[in-house]
Design a protein around this motif. Structure first.
Motif, PDB file in Angstrom:
ATOM      1  N   ILE A 399       0.860  -1.187   0.000  1.00 44.80           N
ATOM      2  CA  ILE A 399       0.000   0.000   0.000  1.00 44.80           C
ATOM      3  C   ILE A 399       0.891   1.229   0.000  1.00 44.80           C
ATOM      4  O   ILE A 399       1.876   1.309   0.742  1.00 44.80           O
ATOM      5  CB  ILE A 399      -0.932   0.016   1.230  1.00 44.80           C
ATOM      6  N   GLU A 400       0.533   2.167  -0.873  1.00 48.06           N
ATOM      7  CA  GLU A 400       1.375   3.350  -1.005  1.00 48.06           C
ATOM      8  C   GLU A 400       1.392   4.162   0.296  1.00 48.06           C
ATOM      9  O   GLU A 400       0.418   4.210   1.050  1.00 48.06           O
ATOM     10  CB  GLU A 400       0.872   4.229  -2.165  1.00 48.06           C
ATOM     11  N   ASP A 401       2.557   4.788   0.526  1.00 45.92           N
ATOM     12  CA  ASP A 401       2.746   5.709   1.651  1.00 45.92           C
ATOM     13  C   ASP A 401       2.417   5.058   2.998  1.00 45.92           C
ATOM     14  O   ASP A 401       1.794   5.678   3.858  1.00 45.92           O
ATOM     15  CB  ASP A 401       1.907   6.965   1.446  1.00 45.92           C
ATOM     16  N   GLN A 402       2.857   3.794   3.153  1.00 44.83           N
ATOM     17  CA  GLN A 402       2.633   3.078   4.413  1.00 44.83           C
ATOM     18  C   GLN A 402       3.968   2.507   4.912  1.00 44.83           C
ATOM     19  O   GLN A 402       4.882   2.260   4.122  1.00 44.83           O
ATOM     20  CB  GLN A 402       1.622   1.941   4.232  1.00 44.83           C
ATOM     21  N   GLU A 403       4.030   2.295   6.194  1.00 44.73           N
ATOM     22  CA  GLU A 403       5.242   1.735   6.791  1.00 44.73           C
ATOM     23  C   GLU A 403       5.042   0.247   7.032  1.00 44.73           C
ATOM     24  O   GLU A 403       3.991  -0.190   7.524  1.00 44.73           O
ATOM     25  CB  GLU A 403       5.588   2.446   8.110  1.00 44.73           C
ATOM     26  N   TYR A 404       6.118  -0.535   6.743  1.00 41.12           N
ATOM     27  CA  TYR A 404       6.050  -1.992   6.854  1.00 41.12           C
ATOM     28  C   TYR A 404       7.209  -2.507   7.734  1.00 41.12           C
ATOM     29  O   TYR A 404       8.226  -1.842   7.905  1.00 41.12           O
ATOM     30  CB  TYR A 404       6.146  -2.653   5.474  1.00 41.12           C
ATOM     31  N   GLU A 405       6.984  -3.719   8.248  1.00 42.21           N
ATOM     32  CA  GLU A 405       8.018  -4.436   8.990  1.00 42.21           C
ATOM     33  C   GLU A 405       8.362  -5.709   8.237  1.00 42.21           C
ATOM     34  O   GLU A 405       7.482  -6.325   7.622  1.00 42.21           O
ATOM     35  CB  GLU A 405       7.541  -4.794  10.399  1.00 42.21           C
ATOM     36  N   THR A 406       9.643  -6.114   8.307  1.00 42.00           N
ATOM     37  CA  THR A 406      10.044  -7.322   7.596  1.00 42.00           C
ATOM     38  C   THR A 406      11.068  -8.114   8.405  1.00 42.00           C
ATOM     39  O   THR A 406      11.842  -7.554   9.180  1.00 42.00           O
ATOM     40  CB  THR A 406      10.637  -6.979   6.215  1.00 42.00           C
ATOM     41  N   ILE A 407      11.040  -9.449   8.224  1.00 43.14           N
ATOM     42  CA  ILE A 407      12.007 -10.371   8.820  1.00 43.14           C
ATOM     43  C   ILE A 407      12.521 -11.263   7.709  1.00 43.14           C
ATOM     44  O   ILE A 407      11.741 -11.742   6.869  1.00 43.14           O
ATOM     45  CB  ILE A 407      11.359 -11.235   9.925  1.00 43.14           C
ATOM     46  N   ILE A 408      13.859 -11.542   7.727  1.00 46.61           N
ATOM     47  CA  ILE A 408      14.472 -12.321   6.654  1.00 46.61           C
ATOM     48  C   ILE A 408      15.230 -13.489   7.256  1.00 46.61           C
ATOM     49  O   ILE A 408      15.891 -13.352   8.285  1.00 46.61           O
ATOM     50  CB  ILE A 408      15.416 -11.445   5.812  1.00 46.61           C
ATOM     51  N   ILE A 422      13.762  -7.373  13.340  1.00 48.65           N
ATOM     52  CA  ILE A 422      12.696  -6.757  12.535  1.00 48.65           C
ATOM     53  C   ILE A 422      13.206  -5.433  11.972  1.00 48.65           C
ATOM     54  O   ILE A 422      13.664  -4.561  12.723  1.00 48.65           O
ATOM     55  CB  ILE A 422      11.431  -6.533  13.382  1.00 48.65           C
ATOM     56  N   PHE A 423      13.158  -5.322  10.639  1.00 45.47           N
ATOM     57  CA  PHE A 423      13.518  -4.076   9.968  1.00 45.47           C
ATOM     58  C   PHE A 423      12.234  -3.380   9.516  1.00 45.47           C
ATOM     59  O   PHE A 423      11.209  -4.022   9.254  1.00 45.47           O
ATOM     60  CB  PHE A 423      14.392  -4.342   8.743  1.00 45.47           C
ATOM     61  N   SER A 424      12.306  -2.073   9.423  1.00 45.52           N
ATOM     62  CA  SER A 424      11.135  -1.315   8.949  1.00 45.52           C
ATOM     63  C   SER A 424      11.506  -0.537   7.689  1.00 45.52           C
ATOM     64  O   SER A 424      12.656  -0.132   7.517  1.00 45.52           O
ATOM     65  CB  SER A 424      10.629  -0.359  10.033  1.00 45.52           C
ATOM     66  N   PHE A 425      10.535  -0.345   6.792  1.00 45.88           N
ATOM     67  CA  PHE A 425      10.716   0.487   5.596  1.00 45.88           C
ATOM     68  C   PHE A 425       9.386   1.119   5.244  1.00 45.88           C
ATOM     69  O   PHE A 425       8.330   0.714   5.737  1.00 45.88           O
ATOM     70  CB  PHE A 425      11.259  -0.347   4.424  1.00 45.88           C
ATOM     71  N   LYS A 426       9.448   2.144   4.385  1.00 39.28           N
ATOM     72  CA  LYS A 426       8.248   2.882   4.018  1.00 39.28           C
ATOM     73  C   LYS A 426       8.156   2.981   2.501  1.00 39.28           C
ATOM     74  O   LYS A 426       9.159   3.244   1.819  1.00 39.28           O
ATOM     75  CB  LYS A 426       8.289   4.281   4.637  1.00 39.28           C
ATOM     76  N   THR A 427       6.981   2.720   1.984  1.00 38.94           N
ATOM     77  CA  THR A 427       6.772   2.889   0.543  1.00 38.94           C
ATOM     78  C   THR A 427       6.795   4.380   0.204  1.00 38.94           C
ATOM     79  O   THR A 427       6.658   5.235   1.079  1.00 38.94           O
ATOM     80  CB  THR A 427       5.428   2.270   0.120  1.00 38.94           C
ATOM     81  N   ASN A 428       6.964   4.680  -1.104  1.00 37.22           N
ATOM     82  CA  ASN A 428       7.060   6.069  -1.586  1.00 37.22           C
ATOM     83  C   ASN A 428       8.216   6.822  -0.936  1.00 37.22           C
ATOM     84  O   ASN A 428       8.190   8.040  -0.840  1.00 37.22           O
ATOM     85  CB  ASN A 428       5.755   6.844  -1.330  1.00 37.22           C
ATOM     86  N   GLN A 429       9.240   6.097  -0.478  1.00 39.15           N
ATOM     87  CA  GLN A 429      10.417   6.720   0.138  1.00 39.15           C
ATOM     88  C   GLN A 429      11.584   6.593  -0.811  1.00 39.15           C
ATOM     89  O   GLN A 429      11.685   5.622  -1.565  1.00 39.15           O
ATOM     90  CB  GLN A 429      10.728   6.051   1.479  1.00 39.15           C
ATOM     91  N   GLU A 430      12.449   7.600  -0.793  1.00 37.56           N
ATOM     92  CA  GLU A 430      13.663   7.493  -1.589  1.00 37.56           C
ATOM     93  C   GLU A 430      14.514   6.340  -1.041  1.00 37.56           C
ATOM     94  O   GLU A 430      14.226   5.768   0.001  1.00 37.56           O
ATOM     95  CB  GLU A 430      14.449   8.810  -1.533  1.00 37.56           C
TER      96      GLU A 430
END
Length: 465
Positions: A399-408, A422-430
């Protein structure tokens, strides 16, 4: 003193008195006028304190003695009469001059203490002057036992015997100089004791007992407290990637000195007789460190390794697992994907063996359901002692302009790595970049890091290779 000797002394005094004054001869006793009624002591009785080995002087100065003789006594024992010494003690001497009379006692000992009496006998009475001698004795103190050994958490009792006059005061001190209180329940007569409840290994060391009584210098002695305790193990693993060596370092403390053995999968390496081309052991006596070097030439070296240390107090073991699973992946950064609904994740991991696949779990921040994506590995495995994998993967349907968490997680033929944090990232971010996982110039300083050296140690210690 016997009655006979007393009479003899009296006769000597009597004769010396009348010899000195012919007017008082025996034949004229009935006609004698007694001029001795006014005899007086000019000196006064003294409490005399003298250090052992010094001289004591007792003065007996009189007035109107008029030929009467002075007798010196200690208790009932006559020491001197007139100008004559009765005592056989060569340390005693008289000094007389007119009405001045002194008794000197050289090099006094504790046995000399007591009352010394100057006595003058007239026809009607006996005049006495009393001196009391106190002998001061330097303090002495000695440890009952200079080495006291106890087991950790037991009670320790340290004892010192002391003497001196006056009776000394005894103080106890730790190695750091801290003043400690003696235990009155076990300090009796001329013995002082220090009681330490539940000693620990930190209690070990020298303790000092010190006696003081104001005479001379304080006296002291030392007691060494030795604390026996079961071995303590600090087990670490060091990875030399350049020569494919793995070193297990087992630093051991204990008293008495522990014996150390190495085990693999519960079997003593010394008994199994593994080839020295794979296993090598050596010791560093100065630091009580025992090393086991494993050459990672084959998967057969994987397993559970145990460092065991034993002494008469007990046995301690520490374990590590050596295996070939990948290190925990670390997210290096993210980049924009196609449009605002996707994101490229970039991560790194390390593995001694080829990686097969990855699992990405992600969810919206504060969401409840994780979405799982499996990513095959398409990198070419090289023959370096430790291969570093940098992997990127596109995560879609965001989903655009939302923050997510991820595990690898990463997998090779020996299993899955631990999940990443747990790492976090945000869509629509440079593009967002974190710290790199590894650089050739800095990894050597990170040998204890699971992210750099594929090692994770904990007690029952698991180590990832």
């Amino acid at each position: 003193m016997s009655c006979y000797l007393q009479k003899l002394v009296f006769l000597l005094v009597y004769m010396e008195r009348h010899t000195a004054n012919p007017a008082l001869s025996i034949g004229e006793v009935g006609q004698t006028v007694h001029p001795y009624q006014n005899v007086q002591f000019v000196s006064v009785g003294m409490n005399i304190s003298v250090e052992q080995g010094e001289d004591a002087i007792f003065a007996c100065h009189t007035k109107n003695l008029d030929g009467l003789q002075i007798v010196w006594r200690k208790g009932y024992a006559v020491l001197a009469a007139g100008r004559s010494m009765i005592s056989q003690d060569t340390r005693l001497s008289l000094a007389t001059s007119n009405n001045k009379n002194s008794l000197r006692l050289q090099k006094v000992t504790p046995e000399d203490r007591g009352n010394y009496t100057c006595e003058v006998t007239t026809k009607h009475k006996i005049l006495q002057l009393h001196h009391t001698l106190t002998v001061l004795v330097h303090p002495t103190i000695s440890a009952v036992s200079r080495l006291v050994r106890v087991t950790e958490y037991e009670e320790a009792i340290l004892k010192c015997e002391f003497s001196g006059l006056p009776n000394p005061t005894v103080n106890w001190y730790s190695e750091s100089g801290q003043k400690l209180s003696a235990d009155k329940t076990c300090s009796v007569n001329s013995t002082s004791c220090l009681r330490i409840l539940q000693v620990t290994r930190q209690s070990a060391g020298p303790f000092t007992c010190e006696a003081t009584n104001g005479v001379g210098k304080p006296a002291n002695d030392k007691i060494l407290l030795s604390v026996s305790y079961k071995p303590v193990i600090d087990l670490e693993l060091f990875d030399d990637r350049t020569i494919q060596n793995l070193t297990l370092s087992c630093k051991v403390e204990g008293d008495p000195q522990p014996m150390v053995s190495w085990y693999k999968d519960g079997r003593d390496l010394a008994d199994i007789g593994y080839p020295t081309s794979i296993y090598r052991t050596r010791n560093i006596p100065q630091t009580n460190t025992f090393l086991l070097t494993v050459v990672r030439s084959e998967a057969a070296v994987f397993g559970n390794y145990t460092c065991e240390a034993s002494n008469p107090v007990g046995t301690t073991r520490s374990h590590v697992e050596v295996h070939g699973r990948p290190t925990t992946p670390t997210l290096v950064g993210t980049q924009p994907g196609v449009g605002g609904s996707s994101r490229i994740l970039i991560w790194k991991t390390m593995s001694l063996f080829p990686l097969l696949e990855y699992t990405i779990l992600y969810k919206q921040m504060n969401g409840a359901q994780w979405i799982t994506v499996t990513v095959p590995d398409h990198n070419n495995f090289n023959n370096n002692p430790m291969s570093i994998y940098e992997v990127s993967s596109l995560v879609s349907n965001l989903i655009e302009d939302q923050e997510y968490e991820t595990i690898i997680q990463a997998r090779n033929a020996y299993g899955w790595s631990d999940p990443s944090r747990i790492f976090s990232f945000k869509t629509n971010q440079e593009s967002a970049w974190g710290q790199p996982l590894y650089s050739s110039s800095s990894c050597s300083s990170l040998l204890h890091s699971s992210s750099c050296c594929i090692i994770l140690v904990y007690f029952i210690s698991f180590i990832y290779l």
